[in-house]
Enzyme design. Sequence first.
Site, mmCIF file in Angstrom:
data_model
loop_
_atom_site.group_PDB
_atom_site.id
_atom_site.type_symbol
_atom_site.label_atom_id
_atom_site.label_comp_id
_atom_site.label_asym_id
_atom_site.label_seq_id
_atom_site.Cartn_x
_atom_site.Cartn_y
_atom_site.Cartn_z
ATOM 1 C CG PHE A 7 -1.907 -1.056 1.340
ATOM 2 C CD1 PHE A 7 -3.226 -0.839 0.986
ATOM 3 C CD2 PHE A 7 -1.541 -2.318 1.812
ATOM 4 C CE1 PHE A 7 -4.171 -1.848 1.090
ATOM 5 C CE2 PHE A 7 -2.478 -3.338 1.921
ATOM 6 C CZ PHE A 7 -3.794 -3.102 1.554
ATOM 7 C CG ASP A 8 1.070 5.854 -1.747
ATOM 8 O OD1 ASP A 8 2.114 6.136 -1.129
ATOM 9 O OD2 ASP A 8 0.334 6.718 -2.253
#
Length: 218
Positions: A7-8
């Site tokens: 995930f960003d």
Amino acid sequence: MIEAVIFDMDGVLIDSEGIYMGWLSDYAEKMGYHIPEEKLAKTVGLSSEMTARYFDSILGEETGSQFWYDYLKVSDSYPFDFRRALNPGVRELLKQVKDNQLKAGLASASDRKDIEDMLRQNGLQEYFDIVLSGAEFKKSKPDPEIYLTAMEQLNVLPERCVVIEDSDYGICAAKKAGAWVIAKEEKRFGFSQDGADVVVKDAVEAWKWISARIGKKN
């Protein structure tokens, strides 16, 4: 098949980018710089070092970077409630990833302090096997270094990994690293999300895409 999800943070886990841009715009006006919104939007997704260079290009060598680093010092005192910024469905998505025994990583351009504050305030530490800050890498997104490192630490092949991003730079970095890329739809900052494998509106749609590829050959 998918074995890991990376995930960003800003724009994916939390809706923070608009808040940060508002702070930056207000500070610029206070300092006498009238920077159009479309130019400020180009800083979204950049590392701190890249942002400093960008402001040098529009405000003048050294003047721009000084403006940026002065802003960072001031903004450290701004209150930010990461709990209110958490995107809908994120906690449920992270739980689904964990319940299905997928590995999970967080790879953000943000400083580690901001990342850890976000995780702590929202109680999300348990969901991530690794957490990486772009501030600790020599090269920033769109360079794939942070995602290649994440995959190495997760011990997963690129073709068995999906990255959830929103910005041009992040999508480009993840694709260069060889991962599948889900883009969380974002229309406010002029991003091109064409490089992603799929664009989704929310965490529910992201999980539908991921779950359809668990235990299957890609």
